[in-house]
Design a protein around this motif. Structure first.
Motif, short mmCIF file in Angstrom:
data_model
loop_
_atom_site.label_atom_id
_atom_site.label_comp_id
_atom_site.label_asym_id
_atom_site.label_seq_id
_atom_site.Cartn_x
_atom_site.Cartn_y
_atom_site.Cartn_z
N THR A 56 16.16 6.62 -6.22
CA THR A 56 14.74 6.44 -5.89
C THR A 56 13.83 7.19 -6.85
O THR A 56 12.61 7.10 -6.73
CB THR A 56 14.45 6.91 -4.46
OG1 THR A 56 14.56 8.35 -4.39
CG2 THR A 56 15.41 6.28 -3.46
N GLN A 57 14.39 7.96 -7.79
CA GLN A 57 13.54 8.73 -8.69
C GLN A 57 14.00 8.64 -10.15
O GLN A 57 13.50 9.38 -10.99
CB GLN A 57 13.51 10.20 -8.26
CG GLN A 57 14.84 10.92 -8.40
CD GLN A 57 14.73 12.40 -8.06
OE1 GLN A 57 14.23 12.76 -7.01
NE2 GLN A 57 15.19 13.25 -8.96
N ARG A 58 14.94 7.74 -10.42
CA ARG A 58 15.46 7.61 -11.77
C ARG A 58 15.11 6.24 -12.32
O ARG A 58 15.30 5.22 -11.65
CB ARG A 58 16.98 7.80 -11.76
CG ARG A 58 17.62 7.95 -13.13
CD ARG A 58 19.07 8.37 -12.99
NE ARG A 58 19.83 7.43 -12.16
CZ ARG A 58 21.04 7.67 -11.69
NH1 ARG A 58 21.62 8.82 -11.93
NH2 ARG A 58 21.67 6.77 -10.97
N GLY A 59 14.58 6.18 -13.53
CA GLY A 59 14.21 4.92 -14.14
C GLY A 59 15.42 4.06 -14.46
O GLY A 59 16.52 4.55 -14.68
N GLY B 148 0.90 7.69 -1.34
CA GLY B 148 2.14 8.43 -1.10
C GLY B 148 3.34 7.59 -0.72
O GLY B 148 4.28 8.11 -0.11
N ARG B 149 3.36 6.32 -1.11
CA ARG B 149 4.48 5.44 -0.76
C ARG B 149 5.28 5.06 -1.99
O ARG B 149 4.75 5.00 -3.10
CB ARG B 149 3.95 4.17 -0.08
CG ARG B 149 3.20 4.46 1.20
CD ARG B 149 2.31 3.31 1.63
NE ARG B 149 3.06 2.11 1.97
CZ ARG B 149 2.47 0.97 2.33
NH1 ARG B 149 1.16 0.88 2.39
NH2 ARG B 149 3.21 -0.08 2.63
N ILE B 150 6.57 4.81 -1.80
CA ILE B 150 7.42 4.24 -2.84
C ILE B 150 7.80 2.84 -2.35
O ILE B 150 8.65 2.69 -1.47
CB ILE B 150 8.68 5.09 -3.10
CG1 ILE B 150 8.29 6.51 -3.48
CG2 ILE B 150 9.52 4.47 -4.21
CD1 ILE B 150 9.47 7.44 -3.68
N TYR B 151 7.13 1.84 -2.89
CA TYR B 151 7.25 0.49 -2.35
C TYR B 151 8.68 -0.05 -2.43
O TYR B 151 9.13 -0.75 -1.53
CB TYR B 151 6.29 -0.46 -3.07
CG TYR B 151 4.85 -0.23 -2.70
CD1 TYR B 151 4.37 -0.58 -1.44
CD2 TYR B 151 3.96 0.35 -3.60
CE1 TYR B 151 3.04 -0.36 -1.09
CE2 TYR B 151 2.64 0.57 -3.26
CZ TYR B 151 2.18 0.22 -2.00
OH TYR B 151 0.87 0.44 -1.66
N GLN B 152 9.40 0.25 -3.50
CA GLN B 152 10.74 -0.28 -3.65
C GLN B 152 11.68 0.24 -2.54
O GLN B 152 12.58 -0.46 -2.10
CB GLN B 152 11.31 0.07 -5.02
CG GLN B 152 10.65 -0.69 -6.17
CD GLN B 152 10.89 -2.19 -6.08
OE1 GLN B 152 11.99 -2.63 -5.77
NE2 GLN B 152 9.86 -2.98 -6.34
N ASP C 245 4.01 -1.23 -7.33
CA ASP C 245 4.90 -2.10 -6.59
C ASP C 245 6.25 -2.25 -7.28
O ASP C 245 7.29 -2.30 -6.64
CB ASP C 245 4.23 -3.47 -6.43
CG ASP C 245 4.99 -4.39 -5.52
OD1 ASP C 245 5.65 -5.30 -6.03
OD2 ASP C 245 4.94 -4.17 -4.30
N ARG C 246 6.23 -2.32 -8.60
CA ARG C 246 7.46 -2.57 -9.36
C ARG C 246 8.19 -1.29 -9.73
O ARG C 246 9.38 -1.31 -10.01
CB ARG C 246 7.12 -3.35 -10.63
CG ARG C 246 6.61 -4.77 -10.34
CD ARG C 246 6.12 -5.43 -11.60
NE ARG C 246 5.60 -6.77 -11.32
CZ ARG C 246 4.93 -7.49 -12.20
NH1 ARG C 246 4.69 -7.02 -13.41
NH2 ARG C 246 4.49 -8.70 -11.88
N GLY C 247 7.50 -0.21 -9.79
CA GLY C 247 8.14 1.04 -10.20
C GLY C 247 9.05 1.60 -9.13
O GLY C 247 8.65 1.73 -7.97
N THR C 248 10.28 1.95 -9.51
CA THR C 248 11.22 2.50 -8.54
C THR C 248 11.09 4.01 -8.41
O THR C 248 11.69 4.60 -7.52
CB THR C 248 12.67 2.18 -8.96
OG1 THR C 248 12.91 2.73 -10.26
CG2 THR C 248 12.89 0.68 -9.00
#
Length: 255
Positions: free
Chosen positions: A125-128, A20-24, A10-13
């Motif tokens: 969406t894929q960088r910390g 298979g979801r990106i919640y952010q 949930d918290r990870g961007t």
């Protein structure tokens, strides 16, 4: 442990959940859906932007609400979602458009600029250490004499549209656009369609609550005055509070 794992996704961007979801990114889309709607319509003569820009207080200067922006002489954009996030993307698009003119001596293409902006959005969406942009854009303009309209969402996906909406009330507004849009619309008809589409979701607004702009090959990016918006209001068959008051007065006189 299961709850802790869920919170991690949930918290990870930059993490996919097991399904298979990106919640952010989904939360960013929710932020857009809570914003005031903006409509884009492609017509035979150009592109029309119609945005709800109603002030939240009578003490707020209406001119300070910016929903529509000029990117270049042949390009405009409309935003929905977090205003500060949208401004960052708009400034990025303007710099790229100006850089293209300086570097190549020609205006940037609508699709080229849209994909430049969406590539930047996608990186977040894929960088910390970052979060997705909580804003969506409609980018429209003239490409080699042809009107083109694109939408960019918080996932960084560019899609080309004939007519679409970003922001709140999407179901009602998009449904109206799908029913009423036709090939070869005139520019005036496109403005009327955009106004009527917003009314399909919320009909309690005045011409002064809207911002309208057009982009054509002949005139470039142009904003419409309140008087011109009021004419489109009447042409779309919508009534204002003043009109309703006049009708009520006429009825009282007849009694």
């Amino acid at each position: 442990m299961g709850g802790n794992d869920q919170q991690a996704y949930d918290r990870g961007t930059s993490l996919f959940s097991p399904d298979g979801r990106i919640y952010q990114v989904e939360y960013a889309r929710e932020a857009v859906s809570r914003g005031a709607p903006s409509v884009g319509v492609r017509t035979g003569d150009g592109v029309v932007f119609v945005a709800m820009s109603r002030a939240s207080s009578t003490l707020m200067e209406a001119e300070s609400i910016e929903k529509l922006h000029k990117l270049d002489d042949h390009l405009g954009t409309a935003s929905a979602g977090h205003v500060a996030d949208a401004r960052q993307l708009i400034d990025l698009a303007r710099r790229q458009s100006q850089g293209n003119r300086l570097r190549y001596g020609e205006p940037v293409g609508v699709e080229t600029l849209t994909k430049f902006v969406t590539d930047h959005i996608q990186e977040n969406t894929q960088r910390g250490g970052t979060r997705p942009y909580g804003a969506a854009l409609l980018i429209g303009g003239i490409d080699d004499g042809e009107p083109r309209l694109f939408a960019a969402d918080p996932s960084g996906t560019p899609n080309e549209w004939k007519a679409t909406v970003i922001g709140g009330g999407r179901s009602d507004i998009q449904g109206h656009l799908e029913e009423e849009w036709t090939e070869g619309l005139s520019l005036d008809a496109g403005v009327e369609l955009g106004v009527a589409a917003l009314a399909a979701h919320d009909d309690e607004f005045e011409p002064a609550d809207l911002a309208v702009a057009t982009v054509t090959e002949a005139d470039g990016y142009q904003t419409l005055s309140v008087e011109e918006i009021a004419e489109a209001f009447d042409a779309a068959g919508l009534t204002t509070e003043d009109d309703e008051g006049d009708e009520a007065d006429d009825a009282d006189d007849e009694e």
